[in-house]
Design a protein around this motif. Sequence first.
Motif, PDB file in Angstrom:
ATOM      1  N   LEU A  94       0.817  -1.208   0.000  1.00  0.00           N
ATOM      2  CA  LEU A  94       0.000   0.000   0.000  1.00  0.00           C
ATOM      3  C   LEU A  94       0.853   1.261   0.000  1.00  0.00           C
ATOM      4  N   SER A  95       2.102   1.142  -0.408  1.00  0.00           N
ATOM      5  CA  SER A  95       2.993   2.305  -0.431  1.00  0.00           C
ATOM      6  C   SER A  95       3.848   2.257  -1.687  1.00  0.00           C
ATOM      7  N   THR A  96       4.399   3.387  -2.048  1.00  0.00           N
ATOM      8  CA  THR A  96       5.249   3.459  -3.233  1.00  0.00           C
ATOM      9  C   THR A  96       6.292   4.545  -3.057  1.00  0.00           C
ATOM     10  N   ARG A  97       7.431   4.317  -3.664  1.00  0.00           N
ATOM     11  CA  ARG A  97       8.499   5.317  -3.678  1.00  0.00           C
ATOM     12  C   ARG A  97       8.374   6.128  -4.970  1.00  0.00           C
ATOM     13  N   VAL A  98       8.446   7.434  -4.841  1.00  0.00           N
ATOM     14  CA  VAL A  98       8.261   8.333  -5.977  1.00  0.00           C
ATOM     15  C   VAL A  98       9.613   8.907  -6.370  1.00  0.00           C
ATOM     16  N   PHE A  99      10.020   8.638  -7.618  1.00  0.00           N
ATOM     17  CA  PHE A  99      11.269   9.168  -8.155  1.00  0.00           C
ATOM     18  C   PHE A  99      10.965  10.210  -9.230  1.00  0.00           C
ATOM     19  N   ALA A 100      11.943  11.026  -9.508  1.00  0.00           N
ATOM     20  CA  ALA A 100      11.810  11.991 -10.597  1.00  0.00           C
ATOM     21  C   ALA A 100      11.965  11.258 -11.926  1.00  0.00           C
ATOM     22  N   PRO A 101      11.048  11.446 -12.872  1.00  0.00           N
ATOM     23  CA  PRO A 101      11.164  10.744 -14.159  1.00  0.00           C
ATOM     24  C   PRO A 101      12.345  11.224 -14.988  1.00  0.00           C
ATOM     25  N   TYR A 102      12.796  12.459 -14.763  1.00  0.00           N
ATOM     26  CA  TYR A 102      13.926  13.014 -15.495  1.00  0.00           C
ATOM     27  C   TYR A 102      14.835  13.761 -14.519  1.00  0.00           C
ATOM     28  N   ALA A 103      16.088  13.883 -14.925  1.00  0.00           N
ATOM     29  CA  ALA A 103      17.029  14.649 -14.114  1.00  0.00           C
ATOM     30  C   ALA A 103      16.723  16.133 -14.240  1.00  0.00           C
ATOM     31  N   GLY A 104      16.869  16.832 -13.133  1.00  0.00           N
ATOM     32  CA  GLY A 104      16.604  18.271 -13.162  1.00  0.00           C
ATOM     33  C   GLY A 104      16.656  18.871 -11.776  1.00  0.00           C
ATOM     34  N   ARG A 105      16.327  20.145 -11.716  1.00  0.00           N
ATOM     35  CA  ARG A 105      16.369  20.874 -10.457  1.00  0.00           C
ATOM     36  C   ARG A 105      14.947  21.122  -9.945  1.00  0.00           C
ATOM     37  N   VAL A 106      14.771  20.910  -8.626  1.00  0.00           N
ATOM     38  CA  VAL A 106      13.449  21.064  -8.026  1.00  0.00           C
ATOM     39  C   VAL A 106      13.086  22.546  -7.969  1.00  0.00           C
ATOM     40  N   LYS A 108       9.535  23.491  -7.353  1.00  0.00           N
ATOM     41  CA  LYS A 108       8.389  23.641  -6.457  1.00  0.00           C
ATOM     42  C   LYS A 108       8.225  22.374  -5.623  1.00  0.00           C
ATOM     43  N   LEU A 109       7.874  22.557  -4.346  1.00  0.00           N
ATOM     44  CA  LEU A 109       7.519  21.454  -3.449  1.00  0.00           C
ATOM     45  C   LEU A 109       6.110  21.711  -2.946  1.00  0.00           C
ATOM     46  N   MET A 110       5.216  20.789  -3.231  1.00  0.00           N
ATOM     47  CA  MET A 110       3.811  21.010  -2.930  1.00  0.00           C
ATOM     48  C   MET A 110       3.286  20.127  -1.799  1.00  0.00           C
ATOM     49  N   ALA A 111       4.134  19.286  -1.194  1.00  0.00           N
ATOM     50  CA  ALA A 111       3.685  18.407  -0.105  1.00  0.00           C
ATOM     51  C   ALA A 111       4.818  18.234   0.895  1.00  0.00           C
ATOM     52  N   ALA A 112       4.441  18.068   2.166  1.00  0.00           N
ATOM     53  CA  ALA A 112       5.400  17.898   3.249  1.00  0.00           C
ATOM     54  C   ALA A 112       5.137  16.577   3.956  1.00  0.00           C
ATOM     55  N   LYS A 241      12.683  13.387   0.582  1.00  0.00           N
ATOM     56  CA  LYS A 241      14.142  13.433   0.573  1.00  0.00           C
ATOM     57  C   LYS A 241      14.709  14.531  -0.324  1.00  0.00           C
ATOM     58  N   VAL A 242      13.872  15.452  -0.774  1.00  0.00           N
ATOM     59  CA  VAL A 242      14.351  16.527  -1.645  1.00  0.00           C
ATOM     60  C   VAL A 242      13.979  17.874  -1.032  1.00  0.00           C
ATOM     61  N   GLY A 243      14.727  18.902  -1.436  1.00  0.00           N
ATOM     62  CA  GLY A 243      14.448  20.263  -0.985  1.00  0.00           C
ATOM     63  C   GLY A 243      14.410  21.216  -2.161  1.00  0.00           C
ATOM     64  N   PRO A 244      13.975  22.445  -1.952  1.00  0.00           N
ATOM     65  CA  PRO A 244      13.896  23.428  -3.039  1.00  0.00           C
ATOM     66  C   PRO A 244      15.271  23.682  -3.647  1.00  0.00           C
ATOM     67  N   GLY A 245      15.316  23.664  -4.968  1.00  0.00           N
ATOM     68  CA  GLY A 245      16.568  23.930  -5.673  1.00  0.00           C
ATOM     69  C   GLY A 245      17.501  22.748  -5.775  1.00  0.00           C
ATOM     70  N   SER A 255      19.849   6.066  -5.959  1.00  0.00           N
ATOM     71  CA  SER A 255      19.474   7.234  -5.163  1.00  0.00           C
ATOM     72  C   SER A 255      18.228   6.953  -4.336  1.00  0.00           C
ATOM     73  N   ASP A 256      18.052   7.753  -3.295  1.00  0.00           N
ATOM     74  CA  ASP A 256      16.851   7.653  -2.474  1.00  0.00           C
ATOM     75  C   ASP A 256      15.661   8.215  -3.245  1.00  0.00           C
ATOM     76  N   PRO A 257      14.463   7.729  -2.937  1.00  0.00           N
ATOM     77  CA  PRO A 257      13.285   8.290  -3.601  1.00  0.00           C
ATOM     78  C   PRO A 257      13.057   9.722  -3.157  1.00  0.00           C
ATOM     79  N   ALA A 258      12.489  10.512  -4.046  1.00  0.00           N
ATOM     80  CA  ALA A 258      12.172  11.894  -3.688  1.00  0.00           C
ATOM     81  C   ALA A 258      11.084  11.932  -2.621  1.00  0.00           C
ATOM     82  N   PHE A 259      10.064  11.061  -2.764  1.00  0.00           N
ATOM     83  CA  PHE A 259       8.967  10.977  -1.807  1.00  0.00           C
ATOM     84  C   PHE A 259       8.660   9.507  -1.546  1.00  0.00           C
ATOM     85  N   LEU A 260       8.137   9.254  -0.365  1.00  0.00           N
ATOM     86  CA  LEU A 260       7.572   7.947  -0.040  1.00  0.00           C
ATOM     87  C   LEU A 260       6.137   8.185   0.408  1.00  0.00           C
TER      88      LEU A 260
END
Length: 417
Positions: A94-106, A108-112, A241-245, A255-260
Motif C-alpha cells: 500500500l505504499s510506493t516510492r516516488v522518483f523523478a522521471p527526469y534529471a533536473g532541479r526542483v 516547487k515542493l507542494m507536499a510535506a 528526501k528533496v528540498g527546493p533547488g 538514489s533515495d526516492p524523492a517521496f515515499l
Amino acid sequence: MRRLASLRRARTIPRAVIGLTTALAVVVMAAVVLGIDRGSATRNPALDSEIKRADGKLHLTASQWGTLTVKPVEQHAFRSEFRTEGKIAIDQNLSTRVFAPYAGRVTKLMAAPGDHVQKGQLLFVIAAADSVDAQKDFLVALTSRNKAASQVNLAQIVERRMSNLAKDKAASQREWQEAQANLTAAENDSRSAEIALEAARNRLRLVGKTDAEIDAFEKTGTLTPDAPVYAPLAGTVLQRKVGPGQYVSAGAGDSDPAFLVGDTSKVWVVAYVREADVAKVRIGERLTFKVMTRPDHVFETRIDYVAPSIDPDSRRLLVRASIDNADGLLKPEMFASVTVVTSEGAPTPAAPLEAVIYEGSIARVWVVGDDQSVELRQIRLGQSDGRLIQVLDGLRPGEKIVTRGSLFIDRMTSSQG
C-alpha cells in the motif's frame, strides 16, 4: 598470745565458708533464670495450643484462618508460545516510492511529510531538459501528423476527380489507378504520423503532463521546462528526501526516492524469530504484540508471511502480519514486543503463583481438607502465564489451596520443629 591467735583463725574460717556458699547460690539462681529464658525463646506455648498434628495434617485456630486466603484449583488452558522483538513497518503493498522521471532541479515542493494526499495530487515540480525535448518531439510529431492529414485530403480530391474523368472517358484507367495508389500511400503516412504523435503524447505523460496540459500545449505550442510529479496513489507522505533547488537524478538507480507515499490505514508488524524457534513458526498462527505508547493494550493478528531463509547477519527469521490501523495509533518504526502463539493447549489444573512454596527443585502447596485441616502436598509444575502456573500432577480441579499466608504456616511449623 598463742590462744588469742587461734581464736582469731577460728572466727575467719566461717566467714569464708559463708561467702563461698553465697556465691554458689547466686550462680545457681542465674542458671535457673537463664534456663527459663532460653526455654521461653525456643518454645511458644501459644503455638502449641493453636497447631496440633493429627495424621500429618495441621488444624488451625479461627484467628489463624483469618490471616489466610483460600482459593479453589481452577482449570486453565496454557498456551505454547514464545516471545521476541519486532517493529511496526509500512505495508509495502500500500505504499510506493516516488522518483523523478527526469534529471533536473526542483523548482516547487507542494507536499510535506505527514500530509495526506490524493491520487494525482501534485507533489513537486522539476525543471528538466528532457521535458523540453519531449515537448519538441511532440511538436514535430504534431506537424508531421498535420502534414500527413493534408496529403490525405489532397489525394482524396485527386482520386475523386480521376474517378469522374475515367467514367466520362476523359482520363485513362491508368491515371485513375495512380490516383488511387497515391491516396492509399497518403492514408498510410497519416496513420504512421498519428502513431508517432501518440508516442510523443505518451512521452509527455511520462514527464508528468496531464491530458489537459497536453491539449493546451497542442493549441499554444509554448515550451516549458517544468516536469510535474504527481502522487501515484492516495495516502500519507511518509518521507521527503528533496528540498527546493536540489538537483535530482532520473529514475530509481542507487538514489533515495524523492517521496515515499503510503496508506497507513493498514500496517505490518514485523518480528525477528530466533533460530531455535524457527521450527515452531507457521503461516496462520496467532501473533500478539504490545507497543510502548499503549503498554496495557494487546494487539492481535495472524502471521501471513514467513521468510524463506534466515538473515545471515542477525541469524533471525523474519515473519510478519498485517493489522488494521484506521486510528493511526501504530506508527512505522515503532518497537513492538511480540508473542507468537504456537498452540492454545488443553485446560489443566492451575494454581496461583503465590500459593507455591519452593524448596530447591521441589514445589509444594498447602491443601485445605474438608475438616478445615491443611496438609503440605508436593506437586509437579508446568508452564506459567505470569498469574497462574500449570500443575501437571498433585492437584485436582476444585481442591482448595492456601494462597496468601502459605509461608506463614511454613514458618509456624518450622518453629515447632
